[in-house]
Design a protein around this motif. Sequence first.
Motif, mmCIF file in Angstrom:
data_model
loop_
_atom_site.group_PDB
_atom_site.id
_atom_site.type_symbol
_atom_site.label_atom_id
_atom_site.label_comp_id
_atom_site.label_asym_id
_atom_site.label_seq_id
_atom_site.Cartn_x
_atom_site.Cartn_y
_atom_site.Cartn_z
ATOM 1 N N TRP A 185 34.367 55.225 43.656
ATOM 2 C CA TRP A 185 32.933 55.321 43.382
ATOM 3 C C TRP A 185 32.396 56.639 43.921
ATOM 4 N N SER A 186 31.490 57.256 43.179
ATOM 5 C CA SER A 186 30.915 58.519 43.621
ATOM 6 C C SER A 186 29.977 58.294 44.793
ATOM 7 N N ASP A 187 29.760 59.352 45.578
ATOM 8 C CA ASP A 187 28.964 59.238 46.802
ATOM 9 C C ASP A 187 27.504 58.878 46.550
ATOM 10 N N ASP A 188 27.003 59.196 45.324
ATOM 11 C CA ASP A 188 25.583 58.970 45.062
ATOM 12 C C ASP A 188 25.291 57.573 44.513
ATOM 13 N N VAL A 189 26.306 56.710 44.472
ATOM 14 C CA VAL A 189 26.122 55.344 43.980
ATOM 15 C C VAL A 189 26.178 54.376 45.162
ATOM 16 N N ILE A 190 25.161 53.521 45.260
ATOM 17 C CA ILE A 190 25.117 52.564 46.368
ATOM 18 C C ILE A 190 25.899 51.315 45.984
ATOM 19 N N VAL A 191 27.061 51.153 46.610
ATOM 20 C CA VAL A 191 27.904 49.989 46.358
ATOM 21 C C VAL A 191 28.426 49.481 47.702
ATOM 22 N N THR A 192 28.972 48.282 47.675
ATOM 23 C CA THR A 192 29.539 47.706 48.897
ATOM 24 C C THR A 192 31.000 47.351 48.647
ATOM 25 N N GLU A 193 31.673 46.948 49.714
ATOM 26 C CA GLU A 193 33.080 46.581 49.585
ATOM 27 C C GLU A 193 33.254 45.360 48.691
ATOM 28 N N ARG A 194 32.180 44.602 48.494
ATOM 29 C CA ARG A 194 32.232 43.453 47.589
ATOM 30 C C ARG A 194 32.525 43.910 46.162
ATOM 31 N N ASN A 195 32.074 45.115 45.789
ATOM 32 C CA ASN A 195 32.361 45.646 44.466
ATOM 33 C C ASN A 195 33.867 45.798 44.249
ATOM 34 N N VAL A 196 34.573 46.186 45.299
ATOM 35 C CA VAL A 196 36.027 46.305 45.217
ATOM 36 C C VAL A 196 36.648 44.942 44.946
ATOM 37 N N ASP A 197 36.201 43.922 45.695
ATOM 38 C CA ASP A 197 36.749 42.568 45.533
ATOM 39 C C ASP A 197 36.510 42.031 44.126
ATOM 40 N N VAL A 198 35.302 42.231 43.608
ATOM 41 C CA VAL A 198 34.951 41.728 42.276
ATOM 42 C C VAL A 198 35.809 42.403 41.209
ATOM 43 N N ASN A 199 35.964 43.718 41.292
ATOM 44 C CA ASN A 199 36.762 44.445 40.306
ATOM 45 C C ASN A 199 38.227 44.054 40.373
ATOM 46 N N ILE A 200 38.740 43.844 41.572
ATOM 47 C CA ILE A 200 40.143 43.447 41.706
ATOM 48 C C ILE A 200 40.358 42.033 41.190
ATOM 49 N N ALA A 201 39.390 41.143 41.407
ATOM 50 C CA ALA A 201 39.502 39.767 40.884
ATOM 51 C C ALA A 201 39.600 39.795 39.353
ATOM 52 N N ARG A 202 38.758 40.620 38.702
ATOM 53 C CA ARG A 202 38.810 40.732 37.242
ATOM 54 C C ARG A 202 40.119 41.375 36.797
ATOM 55 N N LEU A 203 40.550 42.388 37.532
ATOM 56 C CA LEU A 203 41.784 43.099 37.195
ATOM 57 C C LEU A 203 42.983 42.172 37.249
ATOM 58 N N ARG A 204 43.060 41.338 38.286
ATOM 59 C CA ARG A 204 44.187 40.407 38.416
ATOM 60 C C ARG A 204 44.311 39.499 37.190
ATOM 61 N N LYS A 205 43.164 39.021 36.694
ATOM 62 C CA LYS A 205 43.182 38.137 35.530
ATOM 63 C C LYS A 205 43.672 38.858 34.284
ATOM 64 N N LYS A 206 43.267 40.106 34.139
ATOM 65 C CA LYS A 206 43.582 40.843 32.916
ATOM 66 C C LYS A 206 45.049 41.263 32.816
ATOM 67 N N ILE A 207 45.709 41.472 33.949
ATOM 68 C CA ILE A 207 47.083 41.972 33.882
ATOM 69 C C ILE A 207 48.119 40.869 34.077
ATOM 70 N N GLY A 208 47.692 39.629 33.891
ATOM 71 C CA GLY A 208 48.634 38.504 33.840
ATOM 72 C C GLY A 208 49.504 38.362 35.066
ATOM 73 N N ASN A 209 50.838 38.276 34.848
ATOM 74 C CA ASN A 209 51.772 38.062 35.948
ATOM 75 C C ASN A 209 51.743 39.183 36.975
ATOM 76 N N TYR A 210 51.358 40.367 36.538
ATOM 77 C CA TYR A 210 51.307 41.496 37.470
ATOM 78 C C TYR A 210 50.129 41.376 38.439
ATOM 79 N N GLY A 211 49.171 40.524 38.099
ATOM 80 C CA GLY A 211 48.019 40.344 38.974
ATOM 81 C C GLY A 211 48.411 39.836 40.353
ATOM 82 N N ALA A 212 49.467 39.011 40.397
ATOM 83 C CA ALA A 212 49.906 38.461 41.682
ATOM 84 C C ALA A 212 50.482 39.538 42.594
ATOM 85 N N ALA A 213 50.825 40.694 42.006
ATOM 86 C CA ALA A 213 51.388 41.791 42.802
ATOM 87 C C ALA A 213 50.317 42.527 43.596
ATOM 88 N N ILE A 214 49.049 42.319 43.232
ATOM 89 C CA ILE A 214 47.965 42.943 43.998
ATOM 90 C C ILE A 214 47.670 42.043 45.198
#
Length: 228
Positions: A185-214
Amino acid sequence: MDYTPKILVVDDEKDLREILQFNLSSEGFDIDVAASAEEALTMPLEEYHLILLDVMMGGISGYKMADILRKERELDVPIIFLTAKGSENDLLTGFNVGGDDYIVKPFSIKEVVVRIKAILKRGKKTEKPSSLIECDGLMIDLNRKSVSIDDNQIRLTRKEFEILSLLVKSKGKFIARHEILNRIWSDDVIVTERNVDVNIARLRKKIGNYGAAIKGRSGYGYCFDYQN
């Protein structure tokens, strides 16, 4: 093509939606339709290879929807605008909000098909092998910004793609959540570490069996640890 392109048609004219859906399906495309931008924005837009988007609609216009996709959703899915207006200012507006092409009504189905194939073909150009990251059947193309599993393309948002690329390039190494935030994320965007968790949760679902590797570990962050 070695995959079936998935296309979303967004238009408030029912007859035109049905004509496009029928004819484009006959051409081998996987077609979904939405009667408004509001409806389209509730759909999994990251899964589409291209969007045919009407400009003049009640409520949210096509231009506004494109602006939302590019700036808020951070999606780079190709957009072809459909409109009855074809002035130079209209064309410039369409391209300025992130459009890839512009088709003026009335149009022929053949023209639409040619324009679609031309845009989809751009993403199929051969890139240098050094741009590829491979992990068993998972392939990340850094130049094309694409991900495939067993030759099937996976539609990710820009942030999901960048997180996956970062983790796979650092395979086996934990990366702290705050470091992921700083690098993705760029420095001028206000985000929290929760944004990382949410994106990783979605990512795990999308990449199927490879999601468990995260793997996530409290106090350490995340790592990609795939075992064949």
